[in-house]
Design a protein around this motif. Sequence first.
Motif, PDB file in Angstrom:
ATOM      1  N   SER A  59       0.827  -1.205   0.000  1.00 39.18           N
ATOM      2  CA  SER A  59       0.000   0.000   0.000  1.00 39.18           C
ATOM      3  C   SER A  59       0.862   1.255   0.000  1.00 39.18           C
ATOM      4  CB  SER A  59      -0.918  -0.018   1.231  1.00 39.18           C
ATOM      5  OG  SER A  59      -1.682   1.172   1.295  1.00 39.18           O
ATOM      6  N   TYR A  60       1.920   1.264   0.825  1.00 32.89           N
ATOM      7  CA  TYR A  60       2.802   2.435   0.856  1.00 32.89           C
ATOM      8  C   TYR A  60       3.570   2.561  -0.451  1.00 32.89           C
ATOM      9  CZ  TYR A  60       6.263   5.820   2.451  1.00 32.89           C
ATOM     10  OH  TYR A  60       7.059   6.938   2.567  1.00 32.89           O
ATOM     11  N   ALA A  61       4.021   1.443  -1.015  1.00 29.55           N
ATOM     12  CA  ALA A  61       4.727   1.469  -2.299  1.00 29.55           C
ATOM     13  C   ALA A  61       3.855   2.087  -3.381  1.00 29.55           C
ATOM     14  CB  ALA A  61       5.149   0.057  -2.697  1.00 29.55           C
ATOM     15  N   GLU A  62       2.590   1.729  -3.389  1.00 31.40           N
ATOM     16  CA  GLU A  62       1.677   2.276  -4.394  1.00 31.40           C
ATOM     17  C   GLU A  62       1.389   3.749  -4.119  1.00 31.40           C
ATOM     18  OE1 GLU A  62      -0.665  -1.844  -5.612  1.00 31.40           O
ATOM     19  OE2 GLU A  62      -1.536  -0.520  -4.077  1.00 31.40           O
ATOM     20  N   ASP A  63       1.308   4.123  -2.857  1.00 32.85           N
ATOM     21  CA  ASP A  63       1.057   5.524  -2.509  1.00 32.85           C
ATOM     22  C   ASP A  63       2.159   6.437  -3.023  1.00 32.85           C
ATOM     23  OD1 ASP A  63      -1.284   4.874  -1.242  1.00 32.85           O
ATOM     24  OD2 ASP A  63      -0.476   5.006   0.800  1.00 32.85           O
ATOM     25  N   VAL A  64       3.403   5.982  -2.952  1.00 35.14           N
ATOM     26  CA  VAL A  64       4.533   6.836  -3.364  1.00 35.14           C
ATOM     27  C   VAL A  64       4.924   6.613  -4.816  1.00 35.14           C
ATOM     28  CG1 VAL A  64       5.404   6.924  -0.998  1.00 35.14           C
ATOM     29  CG2 VAL A  64       6.328   5.205  -2.586  1.00 35.14           C
ATOM     30  N   GLY A  65       4.259   5.691  -5.496  1.00 31.81           N
ATOM     31  CA  GLY A  65       4.575   5.419  -6.901  1.00 31.81           C
ATOM     32  C   GLY A  65       5.909   4.728  -7.099  1.00 31.81           C
ATOM     33  N   ALA A  66       6.251   3.807  -6.213  1.00 31.11           N
ATOM     34  CA  ALA A  66       7.542   3.119  -6.306  1.00 31.11           C
ATOM     35  C   ALA A  66       7.653   2.319  -7.595  1.00 31.11           C
ATOM     36  CB  ALA A  66       7.736   2.201  -5.104  1.00 31.11           C
ATOM     37  N   THR A  67       8.807   2.416  -8.229  1.00 28.49           N
ATOM     38  CA  THR A  67       9.097   1.612  -9.426  1.00 28.49           C
ATOM     39  C   THR A  67      10.080   0.485  -9.110  1.00 28.49           C
ATOM     40  OG1 THR A  67      10.860   3.167 -10.043  1.00 28.49           O
ATOM     41  CG2 THR A  67       8.664   3.544 -10.985  1.00 28.49           C
ATOM     42  N   LEU A  68      10.759   0.591  -7.969  1.00 27.83           N
ATOM     43  CA  LEU A  68      11.702  -0.420  -7.504  1.00 27.83           C
ATOM     44  C   LEU A  68      11.599  -0.491  -5.978  1.00 27.83           C
ATOM     45  CD1 LEU A  68      14.858   0.630  -9.567  1.00 27.83           C
ATOM     46  CD2 LEU A  68      13.756  -1.602  -9.754  1.00 27.83           C
ATOM     47  N   ALA A  69      12.006  -1.622  -5.430  1.00 29.91           N
ATOM     48  CA  ALA A  69      12.067  -1.745  -3.974  1.00 29.91           C
ATOM     49  C   ALA A  69      13.295  -2.546  -3.590  1.00 29.91           C
ATOM     50  CB  ALA A  69      10.805  -2.419  -3.432  1.00 29.91           C
ATOM     51  N   VAL A  70      13.851  -2.225  -2.438  1.00 32.17           N
ATOM     52  CA  VAL A  70      14.943  -2.998  -1.852  1.00 32.17           C
ATOM     53  C   VAL A  70      14.469  -3.454  -0.482  1.00 32.17           C
ATOM     54  CG1 VAL A  70      17.337  -3.008  -1.075  1.00 32.17           C
ATOM     55  CG2 VAL A  70      16.684  -1.642  -3.069  1.00 32.17           C
ATOM     56  N   VAL A  71      14.437  -4.772  -0.284  1.00 36.76           N
ATOM     57  CA  VAL A  71      14.000  -5.323   0.997  1.00 36.76           C
ATOM     58  C   VAL A  71      15.238  -5.652   1.813  1.00 36.76           C
ATOM     59  CG1 VAL A  71      12.601  -7.066   2.154  1.00 36.76           C
ATOM     60  CG2 VAL A  71      11.936  -6.247  -0.125  1.00 36.76           C
ATOM     61  N   GLY A  72      15.422  -4.962   2.939  1.00 40.41           N
ATOM     62  CA  GLY A  72      16.641  -5.097   3.712  1.00 40.41           C
ATOM     63  C   GLY A  72      16.690  -6.284   4.646  1.00 40.41           C
ATOM     64  N   PRO A  73      15.787  -6.374   5.636  1.00 40.58           N
ATOM     65  CA  PRO A  73      15.902  -7.417   6.660  1.00 40.58           C
ATOM     66  C   PRO A  73      15.320  -8.758   6.217  1.00 40.58           C
ATOM     67  CG  PRO A  73      14.714  -5.450   7.443  1.00 40.58           C
ATOM     68  CD  PRO A  73      14.761  -5.389   5.957  1.00 40.58           C
ATOM     69  N   GLU A  74      15.656  -9.793   6.997  1.00 37.99           N
ATOM     70  CA  GLU A  74      15.181 -11.138   6.684  1.00 37.99           C
ATOM     71  C   GLU A  74      13.716 -11.335   7.023  1.00 37.99           C
ATOM     72  OE1 GLU A  74      17.625 -11.425  10.581  1.00 37.99           O
ATOM     73  OE2 GLU A  74      17.519 -10.197   8.756  1.00 37.99           O
ATOM     74  N   GLY A  75      13.208 -10.626   8.047  1.00 34.06           N
ATOM     75  CA  GLY A  75      11.820 -10.816   8.464  1.00 34.06           C
ATOM     76  C   GLY A  75      10.814 -10.581   7.349  1.00 34.06           C
ATOM     77  N   PRO A  76      10.869  -9.433   6.660  1.00 34.83           N
ATOM     78  CA  PRO A  76       9.952  -9.206   5.548  1.00 34.83           C
ATOM     79  C   PRO A  76      10.117 -10.219   4.407  1.00 34.83           C
ATOM     80  CG  PRO A  76      10.894  -7.138   6.292  1.00 34.83           C
ATOM     81  CD  PRO A  76      11.632  -8.223   7.006  1.00 34.83           C
ATOM     82  N   LEU A  77      11.341 -10.663   4.158  1.00 33.15           N
ATOM     83  CA  LEU A  77      11.538 -11.672   3.117  1.00 33.15           C
ATOM     84  C   LEU A  77      10.825 -12.964   3.487  1.00 33.15           C
ATOM     85  CD1 LEU A  77      15.336 -11.095   2.371  1.00 33.15           C
ATOM     86  CD2 LEU A  77      13.408 -10.416   0.928  1.00 33.15           C
ATOM     87  N   ALA A  78      10.967 -13.365   4.758  1.00 35.72           N
ATOM     88  CA  ALA A  78      10.305 -14.584   5.222  1.00 35.72           C
ATOM     89  C   ALA A  78       8.794 -14.444   5.174  1.00 35.72           C
ATOM     90  CB  ALA A  78      10.755 -14.915   6.643  1.00 35.72           C
TER      91      ALA A  78
END
Length: 430
Positions: A59-78
């Motif tokens: 939802s936040y990615a869409e709000d800001v119009g993100a075209t790319l993302a970098v996921v840093g920690p392991e928790g969100p990846l899991a």
Amino acid sequence: MSETVLLVGGGGREHAVARALAESDADLYACAGNRNPGIAALAEGFETLETTNPTAVVSYAEDVGATLAVVGPEGPLAAGVADALDDAGVYAFGPREAEARIETDKAYQRRFMREHGVPGCPDFATFDNVEEACEYIDEYDGDLAVKPAGLTGGKGVRVIGDQVTKAEAKEYLRESDYDRVVLEERLVGEEFTVQAFVANGDLRVTPAVQDHKRAYEGDEGPNTGGMGSYSDAELALPFMTDGDYREAVDVLRATVDALEGYKGVLYGQFMLTADGVKVVEFNARFGDPEAMNTLPVLNTDFLDVLVAAREGEPLPELSFAPKATVCKYAVPEGYPTDPEAGAKVEITEDSAGDAILFYASVDERDDGIYTTTSRAFAVVGVADTITEAEEIAEDALSVAGEEGLDVRHDIGKPDLVQRRVDHVAELRGE
């Protein structure tokens, strides 16, 4: 086309990523469970949210119009955050949940290595019954590393013959609530890390780094998330040969070849033993603190790596400044077993001198920045030699003061580095 990049995570590792992206032609936004003041100062916007909630992140990615993302920690990846972003049309530089199992499930990790013939795999056994694991400890002829199969923030491993006795290891398992454990042969040698950018079957490697997990100087005390690290002006570390480095890269390449569709950072933690390079573990993201050694000396635009990954193009060849780095974390007193929060952080980016300041877990109040119960901030020295880089980091720490803080001052000092060199020479019978 201008890019809008969403950074997921609020630790020191993510501050290093933010700093790398701030130097590129991208609009940066960030979200994390904690407000990192260093990231917030670099970003166009910063949202505090639960990063293991894929819906909230998308939802936040869409709000800001993100075209790319970098996921840093392991928790969100899991939690499948990369999957959700990809599915929403925002390319996430980070593995999908299935590929992230190479970190999040250590039992799977070892079985994967054995099945695909990835070199450097130690002898191991997996258990979902604690008493059977305890019997294996009794029967095994030698020392073992005891590892929970899931994520423990780098603090769950107990090594028999180093940290605990066999009896203490069994007590640890019986008192824990781990549903699955991995028991593997104890690896004796010197640890090091090589991180790689991975996408479209391509692999681009970074300089080797040595992290220091133990809380206290002289490699004593409990394991932590990492108290600091150093890298050399070359790809290898002083106790390694170029051949050792290439052997680690070969392991990473074999892993990527077997992990179809993997994208993001693949982190190999290795042990240089008398029998060559062995795999301690894989992580599915940048190391923390290792990102703070690697990204400040990366000459290649990190945004170019992200765009090439998304477009299905070959990743750019990486260029690194021929500089050594030393990173030292300041943590709250008593960390990690009984940390005391609330110490005021006296250092700022302006007062850090020639060092780079990275904030991690801090509490920003109206009257300043304060420690929490996790690692607070890191300072990184960059110079021609490890010794010079260490001195830069120490100068910054002298500004920060020591009230309410613990630091491993020995990281990067000449005598500690020499002990590593001597240890490997002894292992090799030199």
